[in-house]
Design a protein around this motif. Structure first.
Motif, PDB file in Angstrom:
ATOM      1  N   MET A  50     -10.796  -8.209  24.772  1.00  0.00           N
ATOM      2  CA  MET A  50     -11.933  -8.690  25.550  1.00  0.00           C
ATOM      3  C   MET A  50     -12.666  -7.577  26.312  1.00  0.00           C
ATOM      4  O   MET A  50     -13.145  -7.770  27.412  1.00  0.00           O
ATOM      5  CB  MET A  50     -11.505  -9.839  26.489  1.00  0.00           C
ATOM      6  CG  MET A  50     -11.064 -11.059  25.695  1.00  0.00           C
ATOM      7  SD  MET A  50     -10.297 -12.372  26.658  1.00  0.00           S
ATOM      8  CE  MET A  50     -11.636 -12.885  27.720  1.00  0.00           C
ATOM      9  N   ARG A  53     -16.750  -9.747  25.042  1.00  0.00           N
ATOM     10  CA  ARG A  53     -16.311 -11.145  25.060  1.00  0.00           C
ATOM     11  C   ARG A  53     -17.563 -12.012  25.158  1.00  0.00           C
ATOM     12  O   ARG A  53     -18.657 -11.514  25.389  1.00  0.00           O
ATOM     13  CB  ARG A  53     -15.343 -11.389  26.219  1.00  0.00           C
ATOM     14  CG  ARG A  53     -15.780 -10.719  27.527  1.00  0.00           C
ATOM     15  CD  ARG A  53     -15.341 -11.445  28.729  1.00  0.00           C
ATOM     16  NE  ARG A  53     -15.932 -12.758  28.791  1.00  0.00           N
ATOM     17  CZ  ARG A  53     -17.200 -12.989  29.141  1.00  0.00           C
ATOM     18  NH1 ARG A  53     -18.033 -12.025  29.471  1.00  0.00           N
ATOM     19  NH2 ARG A  53     -17.667 -14.222  29.144  1.00  0.00           N
ATOM     20  N   ALA A  55     -19.094 -15.682  23.150  1.00  0.00           N
ATOM     21  CA  ALA A  55     -19.261 -16.008  21.734  1.00  0.00           C
ATOM     22  C   ALA A  55     -20.365 -15.198  21.042  1.00  0.00           C
ATOM     23  O   ALA A  55     -20.118 -14.578  19.995  1.00  0.00           O
ATOM     24  CB  ALA A  55     -19.498 -17.509  21.591  1.00  0.00           C
ATOM     25  N   PRO A  56     -21.592 -15.160  21.584  1.00  0.00           N
ATOM     26  CA  PRO A  56     -22.626 -14.417  20.850  1.00  0.00           C
ATOM     27  C   PRO A  56     -22.324 -12.922  20.760  1.00  0.00           C
ATOM     28  O   PRO A  56     -22.605 -12.289  19.735  1.00  0.00           O
ATOM     29  CB  PRO A  56     -23.898 -14.666  21.680  1.00  0.00           C
ATOM     30  CG  PRO A  56     -23.616 -15.957  22.400  1.00  0.00           C
ATOM     31  CD  PRO A  56     -22.151 -15.895  22.734  1.00  0.00           C
ATOM     32  N   ARG A  90     -10.347 -13.313  17.106  1.00  0.00           N
ATOM     33  CA  ARG A  90     -10.364 -14.439  18.061  1.00  0.00           C
ATOM     34  C   ARG A  90     -10.723 -15.707  17.278  1.00  0.00           C
ATOM     35  O   ARG A  90     -11.696 -15.705  16.523  1.00  0.00           O
ATOM     36  CB  ARG A  90     -11.354 -14.206  19.219  1.00  0.00           C
ATOM     37  CG  ARG A  90     -10.894 -13.085  20.154  1.00  0.00           C
ATOM     38  CD  ARG A  90     -11.675 -13.090  21.459  1.00  0.00           C
ATOM     39  NE  ARG A  90     -11.194 -14.110  22.388  1.00  0.00           N
ATOM     40  CZ  ARG A  90     -11.784 -14.393  23.552  1.00  0.00           C
ATOM     41  NH1 ARG A  90     -12.890 -13.770  23.902  1.00  0.00           N
ATOM     42  NH2 ARG A  90     -11.297 -15.305  24.363  1.00  0.00           N
ATOM     43  N   CYS A 164     -17.203 -19.941  33.903  1.00  0.00           N
ATOM     44  CA  CYS A 164     -17.001 -18.765  33.051  1.00  0.00           C
ATOM     45  C   CYS A 164     -18.182 -17.801  33.196  1.00  0.00           C
ATOM     46  O   CYS A 164     -18.913 -17.816  34.202  1.00  0.00           O
ATOM     47  CB  CYS A 164     -16.782 -19.177  31.590  1.00  0.00           C
ATOM     48  SG  CYS A 164     -16.097 -17.835  30.579  1.00  0.00           S
ATOM     49  N   ALA A 166     -21.348 -17.088  30.950  1.00  0.00           N
ATOM     50  CA  ALA A 166     -22.248 -17.269  29.810  1.00  0.00           C
ATOM     51  C   ALA A 166     -23.505 -16.484  30.133  1.00  0.00           C
ATOM     52  O   ALA A 166     -24.630 -16.955  29.998  1.00  0.00           O
ATOM     53  CB  ALA A 166     -22.528 -18.742  29.561  1.00  0.00           C
ATOM     54  N   ALA A 170     -22.255 -11.645  28.051  1.00  0.00           N
ATOM     55  CA  ALA A 170     -21.540 -12.450  27.049  1.00  0.00           C
ATOM     56  C   ALA A 170     -22.386 -12.595  25.779  1.00  0.00           C
ATOM     57  O   ALA A 170     -21.947 -13.184  24.792  1.00  0.00           O
ATOM     58  CB  ALA A 170     -21.213 -13.828  27.604  1.00  0.00           C
ATOM     59  N   THR A 171     -23.600 -12.078  25.840  1.00  0.00           N
ATOM     60  CA  THR A 171     -24.540 -12.121  24.710  1.00  0.00           C
ATOM     61  C   THR A 171     -25.049 -10.691  24.539  1.00  0.00           C
ATOM     62  O   THR A 171     -24.541  -9.769  25.183  1.00  0.00           O
ATOM     63  CB  THR A 171     -25.724 -13.055  25.026  1.00  0.00           C
ATOM     64  OG1 THR A 171     -26.457 -12.501  26.133  1.00  0.00           O
ATOM     65  CG2 THR A 171     -25.256 -14.458  25.400  1.00  0.00           C
ATOM     66  N   GLN A 203     -13.740 -14.734  34.783  1.00  0.00           N
ATOM     67  CA  GLN A 203     -15.075 -14.370  34.293  1.00  0.00           C
ATOM     68  C   GLN A 203     -16.160 -14.695  35.320  1.00  0.00           C
ATOM     69  O   GLN A 203     -17.273 -14.181  35.238  1.00  0.00           O
ATOM     70  CB  GLN A 203     -15.373 -15.086  32.975  1.00  0.00           C
ATOM     71  CG  GLN A 203     -14.667 -14.521  31.756  1.00  0.00           C
ATOM     72  CD  GLN A 203     -13.354 -15.223  31.469  1.00  0.00           C
ATOM     73  OE1 GLN A 203     -12.738 -15.777  32.380  1.00  0.00           O
ATOM     74  NE2 GLN A 203     -12.904 -15.209  30.228  1.00  0.00           N
ATOM     75  N   GLY A 241     -21.997 -22.492  29.085  1.00  0.00           N
ATOM     76  CA  GLY A 241     -22.188 -22.018  27.715  1.00  0.00           C
ATOM     77  C   GLY A 241     -21.260 -22.754  26.771  1.00  0.00           C
ATOM     78  O   GLY A 241     -20.648 -23.770  27.124  1.00  0.00           O
ATOM     79  N   THR A 242     -21.143 -22.252  25.568  1.00  0.00           N
ATOM     80  CA  THR A 242     -20.250 -22.863  24.577  1.00  0.00           C
ATOM     81  C   THR A 242     -19.787 -21.814  23.569  1.00  0.00           C
ATOM     82  O   THR A 242     -20.519 -20.863  23.266  1.00  0.00           O
ATOM     83  CB  THR A 242     -20.928 -24.043  23.851  1.00  0.00           C
ATOM     84  OG1 THR A 242     -20.137 -24.438  22.724  1.00  0.00           O
ATOM     85  CG2 THR A 242     -22.322 -23.707  23.373  1.00  0.00           C
ATOM     86  N   ASN A 253     -15.666 -24.926  25.175  1.00  0.00           N
ATOM     87  CA  ASN A 253     -16.027 -23.790  26.054  1.00  0.00           C
ATOM     88  C   ASN A 253     -14.784 -23.394  26.845  1.00  0.00           C
ATOM     89  O   ASN A 253     -13.703 -23.997  26.698  1.00  0.00           O
ATOM     90  CB  ASN A 253     -17.195 -24.192  26.964  1.00  0.00           C
ATOM     91  CG  ASN A 253     -17.769 -23.003  27.722  1.00  0.00           C
ATOM     92  OD1 ASN A 253     -18.008 -21.955  27.139  1.00  0.00           O
ATOM     93  ND2 ASN A 253     -17.950 -23.136  29.018  1.00  0.00           N
ATOM     94  N   LYS A 254     -14.939 -22.428  27.699  1.00  0.00           N
ATOM     95  CA  LYS A 254     -13.823 -21.885  28.476  1.00  0.00           C
ATOM     96  C   LYS A 254     -13.007 -22.988  29.154  1.00  0.00           C
ATOM     97  O   LYS A 254     -13.562 -23.961  29.651  1.00  0.00           O
ATOM     98  CB  LYS A 254     -14.398 -20.924  29.532  1.00  0.00           C
ATOM     99  CG  LYS A 254     -13.411 -20.220  30.423  1.00  0.00           C
ATOM    100  CD  LYS A 254     -12.312 -19.522  29.687  1.00  0.00           C
ATOM    101  CE  LYS A 254     -12.768 -18.502  28.681  1.00  0.00           C
ATOM    102  NZ  LYS A 254     -11.690 -18.052  27.765  1.00  0.00           N
TER     103      LYS A 254
HETATM  104  O1  MRU Z   1     -12.901 -15.890  26.624  1.00  0.00           O
HETATM  105  P1  MRU Z   1     -14.349 -15.542  26.799  1.00  0.00           P
HETATM  106  O2  MRU Z   1     -14.629 -14.825  28.067  1.00  0.00           O
HETATM  107  O3  MRU Z   1     -14.899 -14.827  25.582  1.00  0.00           O
HETATM  108  O4  MRU Z   1     -15.079 -16.942  26.877  1.00  0.00           O
HETATM  109  C1  MRU Z   1     -16.473 -16.988  27.020  1.00  0.00           C
HETATM  110  C2  MRU Z   1     -16.987 -18.363  27.248  1.00  0.00           C
HETATM  111  O5  MRU Z   1     -16.256 -19.317  27.291  1.00  0.00           O
HETATM  112  C3  MRU Z   1     -18.471 -18.523  27.352  1.00  0.00           C
HETATM  113  O6  MRU Z   1     -18.791 -19.622  28.167  1.00  0.00           O
HETATM  114  C4  MRU Z   1     -19.062 -18.774  25.965  1.00  0.00           C
HETATM  115  O7  MRU Z   1     -18.645 -17.792  25.061  1.00  0.00           O
HETATM  116  C5  MRU Z   1     -20.530 -18.814  25.987  1.00  0.00           C
HETATM  117  S1  MRU Z   1     -21.174 -17.175  26.186  1.00  0.00           S
HETATM  118  C6  MRU Z   1     -22.846 -17.175  26.174  1.00  0.00           C
END
Ligand code: MRU
Length: 367
Positions: A50, A53, A55-56, A90, A164, A166, A170-171, A203, A241-242, A253-254
């Motif tokens: 991580m 980390r 998703a995107p 992951r 978390c 998002a 995270a993108t 996070q 986020g998701t 999601n988290k």
């Molecule tokens: O374990 P992580 O920190 O990678 O988890 C991230 C999340 O749960 C975010 O909410 C999700 O990836 C959406 S990110 C735009």
């Protein structure tokens, strides 16, 4: 977004050094460290540990991993081997597999000599698309915040709660849940964000760092505080986020997101999910039954890392010696608890019909 006044993306290709550069998120919020990623092992480690980390972002990172694999050896065998090697890093966020599939599908028909260049171009394209998708999610989510702001007396802030991170880190940029926040803040709408700490990896501290860097007022709260705040009318809307959303709108999601959705429903607080389309898994219907939930190390629950009051970083053990820790990293919020999905194409109901109305080509392809 900006760090100390300078614009960054959360990853970028360094053509001079011929490698990917990432922000190593394990040191945030206390230390901003940039880390080159040069080998397949380093790509895997960056995702598993991580350093990157969200998703995107892990999807975009995996695309650059495929580009490295093709630069090393562009054979069919290595294309498949790289897919397998990166896919196992992951299990829950579907963006990882989405990016790997997209790369493999695009590269396989090409002559071997063309694959390395095409793979790098595709990784750039996936990154650029992510930025644009998130910017549009922000525009669409901004309308919801504007509606709430319009009904507030005396310019009182719109109070949002998020879980978390998002955010933009995270993108590739903007974030998903944070994009409407940044756009509302930029538009001069007063905001206050309740930021869940999000144990065990905290996070929420990353979200606080981001929001603080952009001047968005916020308060870091314990994971258990959200329900209480909602009961006392202190939350106007939840945006999260998701990592994977099913075709019927169940949201993975988290860990802890589900509890926030339950509390939101009990208190009539709108619960929205910011959803880039690469995070939709069109092959899955029932999220609880079908989405694999990552189990992370128990050490993440029994130990905690932070900045020591005496300076430097420290890890401390919070449980008695030998205590077992359980660490499911994600949970699923059923669609019935989700008020709406904020996508790059607009806002829809968390239902098969809602998603089909915005992405008809995907549902037609599945038929
Ligand atoms: O374990 P992580 O920190 O990678 O988890 C991230 C999340 O749960 C975010 O909410 C999700 O990836 C959406 S990110 C735009």
């Amino acid at each position: 977004m900006k760090v100390n006044g300078k614009h960054y993306r959360s990853l970028w290709w360094d053509s001079e050094q011929n490698c990917l550069q990432i922000i190593d998120q394990r040191w945030l919020p206390h230390d901003f460290r940039i880390q080159p990623v040069r080998t397949m092992e380093e790509f895997s480690d960056a995702i598993v540990e991580m350093r990157v980390r969200g998703a995107p972002l892990i999807g975009a990172t995996a695309a650059y991993g495929m580009a490295l694999a093709m630069a090393n050896d562009a054979s069919d065998n290595n294309l498949d081997a790289a897919w397998t090697f990166l896919e196992k890093t992951r299990p829950t966020a579907i963006n990882l597999r989405w990016a790997l599939d997209r790369c493999r599908t695009a590269l396989k028909p090409l002559p071997v000599v063309e694959r390395a260049e095409a793979a790098l171009k595709l990784a750039h394209a996936i990154s650029d698309e992510d930025v644009e998708i998130n910017r549009r999610i922000g525009e669409n989510g901004l309308k919801l915040i504007e509606e709430i702001a319009a009904n507030k007396p005396n310019g009182e802030p719109v109070r949002l709660l998020t879980h978390c991170n998002a955010g933009w880190i995270a993108t590739v940029d903007w974030g998903t849940a944070t994009s409407p926040m940044y756009q509302a803040h930029n538009a001069g709408i007063p905001l206050h964000v309740w930021v869940d700490e999000t144990r065990p990896r905290n996070q929420g501290a990353l979200t606080s760092w981001e929001l603080g860097s952009h001047g968005v007022p916020h308060t870091y709260i314990t994971d258990n505080a959200g329900g209480h705040l909602m009961q006392h009318g202190q939350v106007d809307m939840v945006i999260v986020g998701t990592d994977r959303t099913t075709r019927r709108g169940d949201v993975c999601n988290k860990i802890g997101t589900y509890l926030k959705a339950l509390a939101a429903r009990d208190n009539n607080v709108p619960f929205y999910v910011a959803l880039p389309s690469p995070t939709i898994d069109w092959t899955v219907d029932d999220g609880v039954a079908e989405i694999p939930i990552e189990e992370r190390s128990e050490r993440e629950t029994t130990h905690i890392q932070g900045k020591a009051e005496t300076g430097g970083f420290g890890v401390v053990q919070v449980t008695p010696d030998g205590t077992a820790g359980g660490n499911p990293a994600f949970d699923v919020t059923p669609n019935r608890l989700v008020t709406g999905l904020i996508t790059e194409r607009g806002i829809c109901k968390a239902s098969p019909e809602g998603l089909a109305s915005l992405f008809p080509e995907m549902t037609q392809a599945a038929e």
